[in-house]
Design an enzyme around this catalytic site. Structure first.
Site, PDB file in Angstrom:
ATOM      1  N   GLU A  19      -4.448  -6.441   2.789  1.00  0.00           N
ATOM      2  CA  GLU A  19      -3.327  -7.259   3.151  1.00  0.00           C
ATOM      3  C   GLU A  19      -3.486  -8.508   2.729  1.00  0.00           C
ATOM      4  O   GLU A  19      -2.547  -9.224   2.324  1.00  0.00           O
ATOM      5  CB  GLU A  19      -3.166  -6.948   4.682  1.00  0.00           C
ATOM      6  CG  GLU A  19      -2.765  -5.794   5.057  1.00  0.00           C
ATOM      7  CD  GLU A  19      -3.808  -4.636   5.290  1.00  0.00           C
ATOM      8  OE1 GLU A  19      -5.132  -5.005   4.857  1.00  0.00           O
ATOM      9  OE2 GLU A  19      -3.660  -3.415   5.195  1.00  0.00           O
TER      10      GLU A  19
ATOM     11  N   GLU B  79       0.891  -1.037  -0.084  1.00  0.00           N
ATOM     12  CA  GLU B  79      -0.041   0.136  -0.050  1.00  0.00           C
ATOM     13  C   GLU B  79       0.858   1.356  -0.069  1.00  0.00           C
ATOM     14  O   GLU B  79       1.617   1.378   0.831  1.00  0.00           O
ATOM     15  CB  GLU B  79      -1.104   0.001   1.195  1.00  0.00           C
ATOM     16  CG  GLU B  79      -1.911  -1.250   1.303  1.00  0.00           C
ATOM     17  CD  GLU B  79      -2.530  -1.653   2.453  1.00  0.00           C
ATOM     18  OE1 GLU B  79      -2.496  -0.484   3.477  1.00  0.00           O
ATOM     19  OE2 GLU B  79      -3.026  -2.720   2.482  1.00  0.00           O
TER      20      GLU B  79
ATOM     21  N   PRO C 199      -5.359  -9.260   8.671  1.00  0.00           N
ATOM     22  CA  PRO C 199      -6.153  -9.746   7.370  1.00  0.00           C
ATOM     23  C   PRO C 199      -5.488 -10.790   6.596  1.00  0.00           C
ATOM     24  O   PRO C 199      -6.150 -11.339   5.555  1.00  0.00           O
ATOM     25  CB  PRO C 199      -6.809  -8.431   6.580  1.00  0.00           C
ATOM     26  CG  PRO C 199      -6.295  -7.251   7.763  1.00  0.00           C
ATOM     27  CD  PRO C 199      -5.296  -7.753   8.650  1.00  0.00           C
TER      28      PRO C 199
ATOM     29  N   TYR D  86      -1.796  -4.185  11.001  1.00  0.00           N
ATOM     30  CA  TYR D  86      -2.684  -4.567   9.933  1.00  0.00           C
ATOM     31  C   TYR D  86      -2.270  -5.770   9.040  1.00  0.00           C
ATOM     32  O   TYR D  86      -2.846  -5.795   8.193  1.00  0.00           O
ATOM     33  CB  TYR D  86      -2.614  -3.356   8.912  1.00  0.00           C
ATOM     34  CG  TYR D  86      -2.946  -1.972   9.436  1.00  0.00           C
ATOM     35  CD1 TYR D  86      -3.741  -2.084  10.501  1.00  0.00           C
ATOM     36  CD2 TYR D  86      -2.476  -0.840   8.937  1.00  0.00           C
ATOM     37  CE1 TYR D  86      -4.294  -0.663  11.142  1.00  0.00           C
ATOM     38  CE2 TYR D  86      -2.571   0.356   9.748  1.00  0.00           C
ATOM     39  CZ  TYR D  86      -3.538   0.405  10.880  1.00  0.00           C
ATOM     40  OH  TYR D  86      -3.937   1.542  11.469  1.00  0.00           O
TER      41      TYR D  86
ATOM     42  N   GLN E  55       1.641  -2.071   5.851  1.00  0.00           N
ATOM     43  CA  GLN E  55       1.983  -0.516   6.554  1.00  0.00           C
ATOM     44  C   GLN E  55       2.280  -0.478   7.707  1.00  0.00           C
ATOM     45  O   GLN E  55       3.326   0.188   7.987  1.00  0.00           O
ATOM     46  CB  GLN E  55       0.798   0.122   5.718  1.00  0.00           C
ATOM     47  CG  GLN E  55       1.117   1.837   5.709  1.00  0.00           C
ATOM     48  CD  GLN E  55       0.189   2.373   4.896  1.00  0.00           C
ATOM     49  OE1 GLN E  55      -1.148   2.903   5.398  1.00  0.00           O
ATOM     50  NE2 GLN E  55       0.269   2.723   3.672  1.00  0.00           N
ATOM     51  N   PHE E  56       1.549  -1.268   8.421  1.00  0.00           N
ATOM     52  CA  PHE E  56       1.602  -1.335  10.019  1.00  0.00           C
ATOM     53  C   PHE E  56       1.850  -2.865  10.288  1.00  0.00           C
ATOM     54  O   PHE E  56       0.761  -3.366   9.679  1.00  0.00           O
ATOM     55  CB  PHE E  56       0.754  -0.521  10.908  1.00  0.00           C
ATOM     56  CG  PHE E  56       1.150   1.039  10.652  1.00  0.00           C
ATOM     57  CD1 PHE E  56       1.904   1.572  11.680  1.00  0.00           C
ATOM     58  CD2 PHE E  56       0.684   1.785   9.472  1.00  0.00           C
ATOM     59  CE1 PHE E  56       2.349   3.017  11.452  1.00  0.00           C
ATOM     60  CE2 PHE E  56       1.063   3.149   9.541  1.00  0.00           C
ATOM     61  CZ  PHE E  56       1.753   3.742  10.562  1.00  0.00           C
ATOM     62  N   ALA E  57       2.660  -3.440  11.311  1.00  0.00           N
ATOM     63  CA  ALA E  57       2.260  -4.749  11.570  1.00  0.00           C
ATOM     64  C   ALA E  57       0.758  -5.045  12.244  1.00  0.00           C
ATOM     65  O   ALA E  57       0.316  -6.085  11.984  1.00  0.00           O
ATOM     66  CB  ALA E  57       3.285  -5.056  12.787  1.00  0.00           C
TER      67      ALA E  57
ATOM     68  N   HIS F  22      -1.289   1.460  15.863  1.00  0.00           N
ATOM     69  CA  HIS F  22      -0.174   1.693  14.867  1.00  0.00           C
ATOM     70  C   HIS F  22       1.109   1.389  15.878  1.00  0.00           C
ATOM     71  O   HIS F  22       2.145   2.130  15.851  1.00  0.00           O
ATOM     72  CB  HIS F  22      -0.176   3.145  14.575  1.00  0.00           C
ATOM     73  CG  HIS F  22      -1.128   3.387  13.819  1.00  0.00           C
ATOM     74  ND1 HIS F  22      -2.333   3.798  14.144  1.00  0.00           N
ATOM     75  CD2 HIS F  22      -1.205   3.473  12.389  1.00  0.00           C
ATOM     76  CE1 HIS F  22      -3.152   4.183  13.205  1.00  0.00           C
ATOM     77  NE2 HIS F  22      -2.416   4.177  12.075  1.00  0.00           N
TER      78      HIS F  22
HETATM   79  C1  LIG Z   1      -6.377  -2.864   7.729  1.00  0.00           C
HETATM   80  C2  LIG Z   1      -5.438  -1.591   7.413  1.00  0.00           C
HETATM   81  N1  LIG Z   1      -4.799  -1.398   6.246  1.00  0.00           N
HETATM   82  C3  LIG Z   1      -3.957  -0.086   6.222  1.00  0.00           C
HETATM   83  C4  LIG Z   1      -4.345   0.865   6.923  1.00  0.00           C
HETATM   84  C5  LIG Z   1      -3.605   2.106   6.818  1.00  0.00           C
HETATM   85  N2  LIG Z   1      -4.543   3.281   6.131  1.00  0.00           N
HETATM   86  C6  LIG Z   1      -5.147   4.257   6.870  1.00  0.00           C
HETATM   87  S1  LIG Z   1      -6.216   5.067   6.112  1.00  0.00           S
HETATM   88  C7  LIG Z   1      -5.877   4.461   4.778  1.00  0.00           C
HETATM   89  C8  LIG Z   1      -6.304   4.943   3.220  1.00  0.00           C
HETATM   90  C9  LIG Z   1      -7.844   4.595   3.258  1.00  0.00           C
HETATM   91  O1  LIG Z   1      -8.380   5.188   1.915  1.00  0.00           O
HETATM   92  P1  LIG Z   1     -10.174   5.153   1.855  1.00  0.00           P
HETATM   93  O2  LIG Z   1     -10.593   3.974   2.112  1.00  0.00           O
HETATM   94  O3  LIG Z   1     -10.073   5.783   0.587  1.00  0.00           O
HETATM   95  O4  LIG Z   1     -10.521   6.599   2.829  1.00  0.00           O
HETATM   96  P2  LIG Z   1     -10.379   7.918   3.206  1.00  0.00           P
HETATM   97  O5  LIG Z   1      -9.062   7.834   3.805  1.00  0.00           O
HETATM   98  O6  LIG Z   1     -10.102   8.200   1.632  1.00  0.00           O
HETATM   99  O7  LIG Z   1     -11.464   8.361   3.828  1.00  0.00           O
HETATM  100  C10 LIG Z   1      -4.663   3.358   4.982  1.00  0.00           C
HETATM  101  C11 LIG Z   1      -4.010   2.573   3.712  1.00  0.00           C
HETATM  102  C12 LIG Z   1      -5.299   0.671   8.034  1.00  0.00           C
HETATM  103  N3  LIG Z   1      -5.648   1.641   8.889  1.00  0.00           N
HETATM  104  N4  LIG Z   1      -5.783  -0.604   7.972  1.00  0.00           N
END
Ligand SMILES: Cc1ncc(C[n+]2csc(CCOP(=O)(O)OP(=O)(O)O)c2C)c(N)n1
Ligand SMILES: Cc1ncc(C[n+]2csc(CCOP(=O)(O)OP(=O)(O)O)c2C)c(N)n1
Ligand SMILES: [Mg+2]
Ligand SMILES: [Mg+2]
Lengths: 410, 337, 337, 410
Positions: free
Chosen positions: B60, B29, B89, B86, B82-84, B129
């Site tokens: 993931e 990601e 899944p 996460y 991106q973070f452990a 995190h």
């Molecule tokens: C399971 C998981 N994977 C990765 C992340 C890291 N992360 C936080 S917000 C984000 C992007 C989310 O994008 P979107 O669903 O489009 O929501 P938006 O921020 O645009 O509202 C990511 C990758 C997380 N919080 N949880």
């Protein structure tokens, strides 16, 4: 304003349960030849209709009709019939062997033989299947030695995976058959990754993912569609809808609306829905999807409509949850009898030759079985060594495993 | 030799591996165009092309699932979670698939891949995190688990992990990304720039998996740890007047038991330190092995210092984090026992 | 009192709980009309209706994910994962959601639910029908983990779990479903019918969580175990001439440390036995605690006997399973140490 | 035969990157009022078109037009405007506070205010949202005390979740706002479970699931659709498509074909696609879905088309991956300005009143901020106790945690 109603939990129920008369009259089955065949390069958005019908080639008279017909020669069809008959004979013998205690477990293909046997014909060397436990036809059709399969069923010393796996979870890289997992659906997304690798390396290979109707509910199914639609690698996403997942009918997996094929539309992918008991239709659909992959047009989803005529596995008795004779009532019939009828209609086959072939095949299967049993069965004869238990956890055995192996005395 | 942060060392290792082996591909990601939220993969896409380093959907499961397929094909995926926190899944694909593919196919299909993920707290990241899930990997046969503690090791361990024929879980203590954090959160932060282990050799080198590092020799007690806690341990030892030997495991599995046993046999006292939750943490395994192997040398019970058995809190981060004060107390306890 | 198998005891506990509390709902793959592949929920749908006991799609994530929502609403979902080996797709929902909901909402939302799953091998189920993943739960703050070893306890522990205000992982040793298996796979199998603990009281009763059971008193050594291994341990002890105390943990977390410490303090020797993979298994936690709490009483290192650090094999099942022979050898070792 | 092509990995790329001129001319935006409004009880299969268009009510002149107009009174609209302005003012102050080191982290709603603020108006007491971090408008519109929100942002002693969570991961059962997780998507399927519980208990409540475009790739999204389509409980499945997921554009999540709304079709569920920057359109769509839920007609999926005008969070700088001025170029405009124009058009509002309201709202927000800061901020003042760290892991603290708490001295 509208009239409010108290919500209820809508638990889908099959219309028929044990004791009821089998009845498939509600199933909408188009005539053979009725479904159009768009060019594989057509815009997927223009062919959504194909996910809501059933592509069929063989009609009741045994004729091959319509735009999906004629993808296979007479010789290929005869070979296909032999593959299906072999798979059925193999199943019969192994079911019996399991009942005799020679194996711990078995899963048969009854009624679903056409799908894996015919699909294989659309592939070539280098392509890779990621099968479930109900696609042994891929191995049979690829000429994989049956004795080896049996050795795995017997978990004897000839078992190519050294007794580590359940009987029917075969593996053969050479035969384009990825090691079966046992965890449902996990391999669906792996197949997408394999195809991505082919695309990254720029090599002309494709992969085929396999999943059952019930297992489409798993997360890996979604992961596969997301990655497939994003990177558009050469993968064919097969769903075998045999209408049952152990004791639950397909309504539990799809909520009684839409089709499994339609799942592709949310991802902008094309989907076909095919008569899974029609050897010719399966091949035509597979070939269409293969063409898309080989033209680098991306993934295709195919739903094979069939019926699991037998029990889920040797641990299952379907009489506990569905009408006994439902399998015989399934209107799309027996794939072997249908191809046989077609070949007879074409003048390439006869009842006599069929009976003779049945006997020959059973002889060959029995001979293979003897050979396998000479090595051993689950509880007798030569079996994989406990030493094998410690191998292949890693490429090189780490110290703690060496220690443990020594403790066992090896 | 160049001075590097841990982030730069990770990036450098990737670049070296990708330059050396066209089968190494990087995905995750935000790792492609943007170069990762921690910038560990910056510029790789520009250098090696979009097919060698690319962004993935936020799945993931999909990342590891497709990586298993790629690895089976013959590529060497090096992926970032991106973070452990996460990784859950993807846990099924890691445990049931990547870890067991070689075994269940009797070596016919294999799964050489590296799964990188930032771990640990100390950045006010709260429960999602901050986690250190190493024990969830060490329990799984078929996986190797690596935790570096400085830029020099990071590059060499990552290159060794990429070269490894089996799946390697590569846990990056994110609190060390930019400097050797010693747990004194209330003091100015240090940078790798001024640290010996911030010197990273150019080109290809490996730090072998399964070899621990005695980072401080001592005679009075042995402190076994890894990742961020290596620096916390060193700080605590410096501040105490006890001559503690500090061992950086580097690889949790396979474990360099020999080095540990030699040390504890010598010192007779042992502390195991990690940031992860105490109960069923990896410290339990180390403790069990040490008490078994060094029973007759031990003058005190092996003492575990670890994160509390709660989720990682946000405001109370520094009450949760096992900092130098707790370690010093533990040294006293183990010496007085 | 009625004679019951463990399966019948589970079913009975469900029926009693559902009769008592309309908020108890049961769901899982094949659990509704069919009553579960092991028949643990047979007839519940007929008795309590399709809205109280129903089949789910094959999505362990969906089962636990929706159960979290139901529990937050106010229901008490009691769900079945068909085999523990298939819990991984739901692991994120268990670890990141069910276990932490109370904490992260400061008690505003809670997650009272029971996740039942058959564990353990000995049925020729190979790597995907044999696992014992308890250590993956005991490491997670916010979860309780229970493993019964007989029908009597099963009913009481399951009822206590359903009554518990927090998520409980209820691991059912499937090799005990139909009889008290002692590891002698080559002898005729026994049934609960002839076993004292096959006697199950009617109606509601609880066996409290967090209380271990000394199933055999002894003075020479303590053998700590749970689930199937309780019977293996008893068989091994009977066959040895050492007076070993055998403790059935029943609940792994919260742990009845007091009972363990009292026993080991008395005997001075300790074996920890489980079927799960050795490294980072729950035995490591027990061992660590015992060596810390009983250091000055221990006359030998705590000895762990466990499954090997390999996936669970099929043909070599009985080489993998830690049967009476290995336990007897361990008793000798610990006595001679 | 066809011409074979070597497969390539198709990695979707946004058309524009930093330095490029923002350009949305390729986005197909229907005129306000152009999309039909079927009866909520209509067969979902007959309304697939709604997933491929954009429901809009407010036109460029500020008029509310077409079949989706007129679901809200003038008073309600004025209140809505105030909610959105309040959310924006709150965001502004908290962004600054974070930059001043008073908080560890913040996430703003810039450009997306209409979605959560307007959606809330379609709900009633007892309904439950399962929000992401970008729906604080639900709390604001529900009258949740802003001081409490700020206390959580500051992780001070007034933080209702005792300092355990990241700043913006609010929780309020009373206000129908489920505790935010931090793990993306996990709550989507929980919302379905909550609605199933309402259905099982036969209680007239509904739930609303929330997810971002990028997060639809997660497994929980699939689990939610599978269970929602199977049991048809009263749940509204919201997708906020703000076109970005940190640094990746929506093409990575959906492969450049189809729409997120269309994902519903594979499950036989109805889907709407709505202008997320149009307060009236959002409400009309929400109300339509609410009606379906309250009539026990089952789940509805709604995709809100919007644009994340700000950075992903205070840790993000979007200038690194997209053109700087893209937010301003987004053709569906600013939701606050659009509602303002409508109200002025209706004669219910004026530039002067708007300027005055802005000042009033900022005063109120600043006053709340003072109150919150009087309790404390991240690094100063009163903070939650370390004792709180050990509470609520379980209902009753087990012995090992008591021991650990004692070790800390509490
Ligand atoms: C399971 C998981 N994977 C990765 C992340 C890291 N992360 C936080 S917000 C984000 C992007 C989310 O994008 P979107 O669903 O489009 O929501 P938006 O921020 O645009 O509202 C990511 C990758 C997380 N919080 N949880
Ligand atoms: C992750 C996982 N969950 C549950 C199971 C148990 N299980 C094995 S087969 C099966 C039914 C699968 O049904 P379907 O996908 O329709 O395939 P079919 O057997 O009909 O070919 C179930 C639930 C499993 N093997 N893996
Ligand atoms: Mg099926
Ligand atoms: Mg987004």
């Amino acid at each position: 304003m509208f009239k409010e109603r108290t919500p209820r939990l809508h638990v889908p129920e099959p219309e028929l349960r044990p004791g009821d008369e089998p009845d498939f009259s509600h199933v909408d089955i188009p005539l053979a030849g009725a479904v159009r065949r768009p060019d594989p390069g057509e815009n997927p958005e223009e062919m959504r209709d194909l996910a809501f019908s059933i592509i069929r080639v063989l009609n009741r008279k045994g004729q091959a009709v319509g735009p999906w017909a004629d993808t296979l020669s007479g010789g290929e069809l005869l070979e296909g019939l032999r593959h299906m008959m072999t798979l059925r004979a193999y199943d019969t013998r192994m079911m019996t062997a399991q009942r005799q205690g020679k194996s711990s477990f078995y899963m048969q293909h009854l009624g679903e033989e056409a799908i894996s046997c015919s699909f294989h014909k659309a592939l070539r060397k280098g392509d890779m299947n990621f099968p479930t436990y109900r696609q042994a036809g891929l191995l049979i059709a690829s000429g994989y030695p049956m004795v080896k399969m049996m050795c795995q069923v017997y978990s004897n010393d000839g078992d190519p995976v050294r007794g580590r796996q359940l009987p029917v979870f075969y593996s053969s890289k050479e035969h384009g058959f990825f090691s079966i997992s046992g965890n449902l659906a996990t391999q669906y997304v792996q197949a997408v990754g394999w195809a991505m690798a082919a695309a990254i390396k720029g090599e002309r290979k494709l992969s085929a993912a396999w999943i059952g109707d019930g297992s489409t509910a798993e997360s890996d199914f979604h992961g596969a569609l997301v990655f497939a639609s994003t990177y558009k690698p050469p993968v064919i996403l097969n769903i075998v809808n045999n209408q049952w997942a152990i004791s639950t009918f397909q309504g539990i997996a799809r909520g009684g609306a839409g089709t499994f094929a339609a799942r592709a539309h949310g991802f902008g992918l094309p989907a076909l829905r095919v008569d899974g008991n029609d050897y010719l239709a399966v091949h035509a659909a597979a070939q269409w999807a293969v063409e898309r992959a080989r033209r680098d047009l991306g993934p295709t989803l195919i739903e094979y409509v069939t019926y699991r005529a037998g029990g889920h596995s040797t641990s299952d008795d379907p009489a506990a949850y569905r009408p006994k004779e439902e399998g015989n009532a399934w209107p799309l019939g027996d794939p072997i009898l249908r191809l046989k009828a077609h070949l007879i209609h074409k003048g390439l086959w006869s009842e006599e030759r069929h009976t003779q072939a049945e006997a020959e095949i059973m002889d060959a299967v029995t001979a293979a079985q003897k050979e396998a049993e000479a090595i051993g069965t689950l509880h007798s004869g030569n079996r994989p060594s406990p030493r094998d238990m410690f191998e292949d956890v890693y490429a090189e055995m780490p110290p703690h495993l060496v220690r443990q192996r020594h403790e066992v005395g090896y | 030799m160049a001075r590097m942060t841990m982030i730069e060392a990770i990036r450098d290792a990737h670049a070296v591996a990708m330059g050396k082996d066209p089968d190494v591909v990087v995905m995750g990601e935000d790792v492609g165009y943007f170069g990762g939220v921690f910038r560990c993969t910056a510029d790789l896409q520009k250098t090696f092309g979009v097919e060698r380093c690319f962004d993935t959907p936020i799945s993931e499961l999909g990342i590891i699932g497709t990586a298993v397929g790629m690895a089976a094909y013959g590529l060497k995926p090096c992926v970032e979670i991106q973070f452990a926190d996460y990784m859950y899944p993807a846990y099924d694909q890691i445990v049931s698939e990547a870890a067991r593919l070689r075994y269940r196919s009797a070596g016919e299909f294999t799964c050489p891949m590296v799964v990188r993920m930032p771990t640990g707290g100390g950045i006010f990241g709260a429960q999602t995190h901050s986690q250190s899930p190493e024990a969830l990997f060490t329990h799984v046969a078929g996986l190797k688990t690596v935790v570096p503690s400085n830029p020099q090791d990071t590059k060499g361990l990552l290159l060794a992990s990429i070269a490894d024929p089996d799946p390697v879980i590569f846990l990056e203590p994110k609190r060390l990304y930019n400097g050797p954090f010693d747990g004194h959160f209330d003091r100015p932060s240090k940078s790798w720039n001024k640290h010996d282990l911030g010197e990273v050799a150019p080109g290809y080198y490996e730090v072998p998996l399964g070899k621990a590092n005695v980072v401080r020799e001592g005679s009075a007690a042995t402190l076994i740890t890894y990742g961020t806690m290596v620096h916390v341990a060193l700080a605590a030892v410096e501040e105490s007047d006890v001559d503690v030997e500090v061992i950086d495991l580097r690889t949790l599995l396979p474990l360099d038991l020999e080095t540990l046993v030699a040390s504890v046999t010598k010192t007779g006292r042992c502390i195991v330190l990690h940031e992860a939750t105490l109960t069923s943490g990896y410290g339990a395994e180390i403790t069990s092995l040490i008490q078994a192997e060094c029973f007759y040398s031990l003058e005190a019970p092996v003492l575990r210092v670890a994160g509390w058995d709660t989720p990682y809190p946000h405001a109370q981060e520094w009450d949760y984090f096992p900092g130098p004060a707790r370690v010093k107390r533990a040294i006293t306890t183990v010496m007085e026992a």
